[in-house]
Write an enzyme that holds these catalytic residues in place. Structure first.
Site, mmCIF file in Angstrom:
data_model
loop_
_atom_site.group_PDB
_atom_site.id
_atom_site.type_symbol
_atom_site.label_atom_id
_atom_site.label_comp_id
_atom_site.label_asym_id
_atom_site.label_seq_id
_atom_site.Cartn_x
_atom_site.Cartn_y
_atom_site.Cartn_z
ATOM 1 N N GLY A 78 0.817 -1.218 0.000
ATOM 2 C CA GLY A 78 0.000 0.000 0.000
ATOM 3 C C GLY A 78 0.848 1.264 0.000
ATOM 4 C CG ASP A 173 3.120 -9.962 5.398
ATOM 5 O OD1 ASP A 173 3.606 -10.516 6.410
ATOM 6 O OD2 ASP A 173 1.895 -9.904 5.169
ATOM 7 C CE LYS A 199 4.410 -0.052 2.654
ATOM 8 N NZ LYS A 199 3.494 -0.795 1.776
ATOM 9 C CG ASP A 202 -1.662 -0.437 8.072
ATOM 10 O OD1 ASP A 202 -2.277 0.537 7.587
ATOM 11 O OD2 ASP A 202 -1.749 -1.583 7.606
HETATM 12 P P1 FBP Z 1 0.483 -1.882 3.638
HETATM 13 O O1 FBP Z 1 0.391 -2.761 4.849
HETATM 14 O O2 FBP Z 1 0.895 -2.599 2.417
HETATM 15 O O3 FBP Z 1 1.319 -0.656 3.888
HETATM 16 O O4 FBP Z 1 -0.990 -1.338 3.317
HETATM 17 C C1 FBP Z 1 -1.717 -0.679 4.282
HETATM 18 C C2 FBP Z 1 -3.142 -0.412 3.901
HETATM 19 O O5 FBP Z 1 -3.289 0.955 3.615
HETATM 20 C C3 FBP Z 1 -4.094 -0.849 5.001
HETATM 21 O O6 FBP Z 1 -4.271 0.158 5.969
HETATM 22 C C4 FBP Z 1 -5.346 -1.202 4.242
HETATM 23 O O7 FBP Z 1 -6.103 -2.183 4.910
HETATM 24 C C5 FBP Z 1 -4.816 -1.759 2.959
HETATM 25 O O8 FBP Z 1 -3.556 -1.136 2.744
HETATM 26 C C6 FBP Z 1 -5.715 -1.507 1.780
HETATM 27 O O9 FBP Z 1 -5.205 -2.166 0.675
HETATM 28 P P2 FBP Z 1 -5.497 -1.824 -0.836
HETATM 29 O O10 FBP Z 1 -4.613 -0.696 -1.207
HETATM 30 O O11 FBP Z 1 -5.089 -3.065 -1.536
HETATM 31 O O12 FBP Z 1 -6.927 -1.470 -0.952
#
Ligand code: FBP
Length: 552
Positions: A78, A173, A199, A202
């Site tokens: 994300g 991850d 990064k 969250d």
């Molecule tokens: P990362 O853990 O990859 O940084 O993503 C965080 C996040 O923003 C979460 O808060 C949210 O649940 C998720 O990505 C949403 O994912 P997507 O961008 O696939 O809709």
């Protein structure tokens, strides 16, 4: 690209850096390290990268010359504000080491490495993206680097481009996988190093050595501004309760930080719900009590913050979700039977008849829209996508239902609610000064870790509540942050996720104040992120960081 005046001015911002990185740098190595848990198992998985020392970079006296090298960079998962500054810090760091160094960006996330899609990042390109939000310089993606076939394809393109090191900018991850990749490349004697950068908005990739994941600062400030605006609207019109769901996946750090910044009437913390084994009914009753008390004080408005992952942390719903995942798992007769049923009512009745009696009761108690969502939206692994479940609507509906019961018993109470979900609004905001500085330094540090031959390390910047000049740059072995966890039915080594600690200073501060905030309107309006102006405002860190690091 047409730019706003803000973008033009912001591009000129020179990120503040630790003074240790200003001139020549010396490498200080600590003692051997251990993983946070399960040492023997982790050591077996990572014979080459386990136990490496913590690295600190200090001001040096001797100018070192480095041979030229090429580096590849990947944005994974994300978006988070500051990613472009990690890349510009890495680029500037590499050029400072040797002007002939080259940086290649793999396109669209880890898939770019596997599919050999890349772009050479030149100074013209980098300059377009300095201090900007987004990951659009090279794009991001969620392909997991897990299989040796993928790793081998990575070797091929690295050899072709003479890449000596890969920098993975990602969450827990992605950095776990970066460590697996580092170990694989080491065992195969490829000479390719792998370095990670922490990064995620969250905020759940942090520990003793990693004080914050980048993006959390800007995202929380953006949401808090919006929450403050809504609070002021609520306090002006005095007619709505606003239920606001906040991103953050399983962890409630974002909700907690926004609560500390804005003082809402309600802020649920998933980790506490799990710890107290609260039922949905208890949660609804607690919110209803606050609505009633405020209404009796003529405060017929309020703001409730709800973490995205809440639903998974309510024990009875977690059990229900687990049962539904099995019942509706692809290829099972129960899933086929479910799919063959025509109407929604037939489907609902089938689920109610098939689940255990406890889960069937919970399922039947949910509003129709929500129970349907639980049976529909599934991810590629067959799990319910909890982030898509409109928990904020669920709570509004259940509070309304509870209030209707109370009204039937003669209680007079007003309640009219609006729902919101803040997530994407904050992930690509222009990085705050903190994230601009922090990210630039992380990228710069990654270049030094590479130049010094390190692999399997996460770039780290410590002492972040001090002015940037006093920050401590270095590297932490990724294996040090690992423990064994069950993933897809197997025990695997992974970076330990940092959930909200109920004995931590941020939660303690919140818990001391929340009863007062619930009843007395105590809203704080944080206002927008300030990019210029008094340092007390423009360089302020999050409350979470201040409480965790100062009041220790
Ligand atoms: P990362 O853990 O990859 O940084 O993503 C965080 C996040 O923003 C979460 O808060 C949210 O649940 C998720 O990505 C949403 O994912 P997507 O961008 O696939 O809709």
């Amino acid at each position: 690209m047409i730019k706003s005046v803000f973008q033009i001015e912001r591009a000129k911002y020179a990120p503040k850096m630790p003074k240790a990185l200003a001139g020549s740098v010396q490498v200080i190595e600590g003692g051997k390290t251990n993983s946070v848990a399960d040492q023997e198992e982790i050591k077996k998985f990572f014979p080459g990268t386990y136990g490496m020392p913590i690295i600190t970079f200090e001001e040096g006296a001797v100018e070192t010359s480095y041979p030229s090298l090429n580096v590849g960079v990947i944005l994974s998962g994300g978006q988070a504000p500051g990613g472009h500054n990690v890349i510009s810090g890495l680029f500037d760091g590499l050029k400072k080491l040797n002007l002939s160094n080259k940086l290649f960006g793999f396109l669209g996330g880890p898939a770019g490495l596997v599919n050999h899609q890349y772009l050479e990042l030149t100074s013209d390109i980098i300059d377009e993206y300095r201090n900007t939000g987004g990951f659009d310089i090279i794009g991001s993606g969620r392909t997991k680097l897990e299989e040796t076939a993928q790793f081998d394809k990575g070797i091929k393109i690295c050899k072709q481009l003479e890449i000596k090191a890969i920098v993975v900018i990602g969450g827990d991850d992605s950095n776990t996988n970066a460590c697996v990749l580092a170990e694989y490349y080491l065992q195969k004697n490829t000479g390719i190093q792998v370095i990670g950068c922490p990064k995620t908005i969250d905020g759940d990739l942090k520990n003793e050595m990693i004080e914050a994941s980048f993006g959390f600062d800007t995202a929380c400030k953006t949401y808090s501004e919006l929450i403050g605006n809504i609070m002021r609207d609520a306090n002006s019109a005095k007619k709505y309760w606003h239920f606001i769901k906040l991103m953050g996946r399983s962890a409630s750090h974002i909700g907690l930080e926004c609560a500390l910044q804005s003082h809402p009437n309600v802020c649920l913390i998933s980790e506490e719900v799990a710890e107290k084994k609260q039922t949905l009914e208890q949660i609804v009753n607690e919110i209803t009590d606050i609505v009633v008390k405020r209404s009796q004080n003529e405060e017929t408005f309020g703001v409730a913050l709800i973490p995205e992952g809440l639903i998974e942390f309510i024990p009875e719903i977690k059990t229900l979700i687990d049962e539904l995942n099995e019942l509706l798992a692809e290829g099972t007769t129960s899933a086929e039977k479910f799919q063959s049923l025509g109407s929604n009512t037939e489907k609902r009745d089938y689920i109610i008849d098939t689940l255990s009696s406890q889960s069937s009761k919970v399922f039947a108690s949910l509003p129709n829209g929500i129970s349907r969502q639980l049976t529909l939206d599934r991810d590629p692994h067959g799990n319910v996508q909890v982030s898509r479940i409109e928990t904020e609507r669920l709570l509004i509906e259940m509070v309304e239902k509870r209030l209707a019961e109370l009204r039937r018993n003669g209680l007079k109470v007003k309640f009219s609610a609006q729902n919101h979900f803040f997530g994407y609004e904050g992930r690509c905001a222009a990085p705050s000064n903190f994230d601009s500085d922090y990210c630039y330094s992380l990228g710069f540090v990654a270049s030094l870790l590479i130049a010094n031959g390190k692999t399997g390390y996460l770039a780290s910047i410590r002492n972040t509540i001090a002015p940037a000049s006093e920050w401590i740059p270095g590297g932490v072995p990724i294996t040090m942050m690992m423990n064994m966890e069950r993933r897809s039915g197997e025990m695997k080594p992974v970076i330990q996720k940092a959930l909200v600690r109920l004995d931590g200073a941020p939660f303690t501060e919140f818990a001391e104040k929340r009863e007062e905030w619930a009843i007395e309107t105590s809203f704080v309006y944080p206002g927008p992120i300030q990019y210029w102006g008094p340092s007390a405002v423009s360089d302020a860190t999050t409350k979470t960081l201040q409480l965790e690091k100062v009041k220790k």
